[in-house]
Design an enzyme around this catalytic site. Structure first.
Site, PDB file in Angstrom:
ATOM      1  N   CYS A 107       3.616   8.426   0.806  1.00 33.66           N
ATOM      2  CA  CYS A 107       4.186   7.501   1.786  1.00 33.66           C
ATOM      3  C   CYS A 107       4.309   6.145   1.098  1.00 33.66           C
ATOM      4  O   CYS A 107       3.305   5.538   0.717  1.00 33.66           O
ATOM      5  CB  CYS A 107       3.270   7.414   3.011  1.00 33.66           C
ATOM      6  SG  CYS A 107       3.797   6.231   4.258  1.00 33.66           S
ATOM      7  N   GLU A 124       0.819  -1.208   0.000  1.00 31.17           N
ATOM      8  CA  GLU A 124       0.000   0.000   0.000  1.00 31.17           C
ATOM      9  C   GLU A 124       0.850   1.253   0.000  1.00 31.17           C
ATOM     10  O   GLU A 124       1.938   1.280   0.591  1.00 31.17           O
ATOM     11  CB  GLU A 124      -0.941  -0.001   1.214  1.00 31.17           C
ATOM     12  CG  GLU A 124      -2.007  -1.077   1.113  1.00 31.17           C
ATOM     13  CD  GLU A 124      -2.968  -1.093   2.282  1.00 31.17           C
ATOM     14  OE1 GLU A 124      -4.146  -1.443   2.060  1.00 31.17           O
ATOM     15  OE2 GLU A 124      -2.556  -0.784   3.415  1.00 31.17           O
ATOM     16  N   CYS A 180       1.346  -1.360  15.656  1.00 24.29           N
ATOM     17  CA  CYS A 180       1.327  -1.210  14.198  1.00 24.29           C
ATOM     18  C   CYS A 180       0.659  -2.400  13.527  1.00 24.29           C
ATOM     19  O   CYS A 180       1.017  -3.551  13.788  1.00 24.29           O
ATOM     20  CB  CYS A 180       2.769  -1.058  13.697  1.00 24.29           C
ATOM     21  SG  CYS A 180       2.907  -0.868  11.906  1.00 24.29           S
ATOM     22  N   CYS A 235      -1.065   6.587  10.016  1.00 23.13           N
ATOM     23  CA  CYS A 235       0.161   6.005  10.556  1.00 23.13           C
ATOM     24  C   CYS A 235      -0.120   4.711  11.314  1.00 23.13           C
ATOM     25  O   CYS A 235      -0.942   4.662  12.220  1.00 23.13           O
ATOM     26  CB  CYS A 235       0.811   7.028  11.493  1.00 23.13           C
ATOM     27  SG  CYS A 235       2.317   6.457  12.260  1.00 23.13           S
ATOM     28  N   CYS A 293       6.233  -6.919   7.438  1.00 23.00           N
ATOM     29  CA  CYS A 293       7.303  -6.388   8.283  1.00 23.00           C
ATOM     30  C   CYS A 293       7.662  -7.437   9.328  1.00 23.00           C
ATOM     31  O   CYS A 293       6.794  -8.202   9.771  1.00 23.00           O
ATOM     32  CB  CYS A 293       6.857  -5.094   8.957  1.00 23.00           C
ATOM     33  SG  CYS A 293       8.161  -4.254   9.894  1.00 23.00           S
ATOM     34  N   CYS A 297       6.195  -4.404  16.018  1.00 26.75           N
ATOM     35  CA  CYS A 297       5.851  -3.318  16.943  1.00 26.75           C
ATOM     36  C   CYS A 297       4.386  -3.469  17.343  1.00 26.75           C
ATOM     37  O   CYS A 297       3.521  -3.687  16.487  1.00 26.75           O
ATOM     38  CB  CYS A 297       6.085  -1.959  16.283  1.00 26.75           C
ATOM     39  SG  CYS A 297       7.810  -1.649  15.828  1.00 26.75           S
TER      40      CYS A 297
END
Length: 301
Positions: free
Chosen positions: A62, A47, A76, A294, A69, A73
């Site tokens: 962005c 994305e 996230c 975010c 990933c 975290c």
């Protein structure tokens, strides 16, 4: 390309491939933010987000650097996904090209800024990221100034040192989110092997070598990292070299218990830092109604 000989076309077809990305899904937020899901040649999805600020003539993309990933975290959505692979430089470059087209078609204005803050940890896709920056900034590419590019990292100290040694010209952002090791370990496992002391040494080295702009990204979580004591700890980190702090509104993620800080708590936090002569910006979320804000990128339908 019929202006090439048949033999040459057959040779090119046999020895070269162009793995272009294709638009799979397109969503526009109430605030004008646009999220695009792109399909890669191997059917993986990534994305990208276009963040327009027309009154400031600022149009930022962005971009993602990995499929998924590996850093897990806790706050996230991307961190809950498995890392499948790094993107290649062309796939990162293509995101910029495609979103620039969107910006021109929708707002009549080209991109002004690029942030590597999408899916993945850019410094764990180091070669692809560096090669993509070379394409974006090169005369043969988009010829964009590296000063308009920001690479964000969760904090890989040895790779930050490598950035400095490689003499990069772009800006660096650290996803900090807590200013002491105990709290940062709790929400960002990468901190266990890249403690704040080690991380600060590497970022100071980066600043001394490059003099490039550095910013700390700090998501404010209610009753976790938004107290004045937390602000004091953050101020200490900000005194070693020039840095800007971006305080970010937390965006809710399914299955995560964190809650965004109250506005008055964020204002008090920011006021304390400003009184310490630290540059602070409070960033309100953009695109959260389409899971484009975010920490929300997770290829949701």
């Amino acid at each position: 390309m019929t202006n090439l000989s048949k033999d040459l076309r057959e040779f090119l077809n046999e020895h070269f491939t162009i793995n272009a990305i294709s638009l799979d899904k397109f969503q526009k937020s109430n605030d004008g933010t646009i999220k695009s899901r792109f399909q890669l040649h191997d059917a993986h999805m990534i994305e990208s987000v276009l963040i327009p600020v027309p009154y400031d003539k600022r149009f930022t993309v962005c971009v993602s650097s990995q499929v998924g990933c590996s850093l897990t975290c806790k706050f996230c959505a991307t961190g809950q996904m498995k890392r499948m692979r790094n993107l290649d430089p062309g796939e990162i470059y293509d995101q910029v090209v495609r979103v620039n087209q969107q910006s021109m078609e929708t707002f009549g204005h080209p991109l002004t800024n690029i942030v590597y803050m999408g899916m993945g940890e850019p410094l764990l896709a180091y070669k692809s990221v560096m090669d993509s920056v070379a394409l974006i900034t090169g005369d043969h590419g988009l010829n964009m100034s590296p000063k308009r590019i920001t690479i964000s990292t969760a904090g890989i100290a040895k790779m930050i040192t490598k950035l400095a040694d490689d003499g990069v010209k772009f800006n660096l952002a650290l996803s900090l989110h807590a200013a002491d090791d105990v709290k940062r370990n709790e929400i960002m496992p990468i901190n266990e092997t890249n403690t704040l002391d080690v991380l600060m040494d590497s970022i100071e080295y980066f600043y001394q070598k490059t003099r490039n702009r550095i910013s700390y990204e700090y998501i404010a979580f209610k009753n976790f990292n938004d107290s004045i004591e937390d602000a004091k700890n953050l101020a200490k980190l900000c005194k070693r070299f020039p840095v800007k702090v971006n305080i970010i509104e937390y965006n809710p993620i399914e299955g995560v218990e964190f809650v965004k800080s109250k506005e008055d708590a964020v204002d008090e936090f920011a006021s304390y830092l400003r009184n310490q002569d630290i540059m602070v910006t409070i960033r309100r979320s953009r695109g959260k109604d389409i899971d484009a804000a975010c920490g929300q990128l997770a290829n949701k339908d």
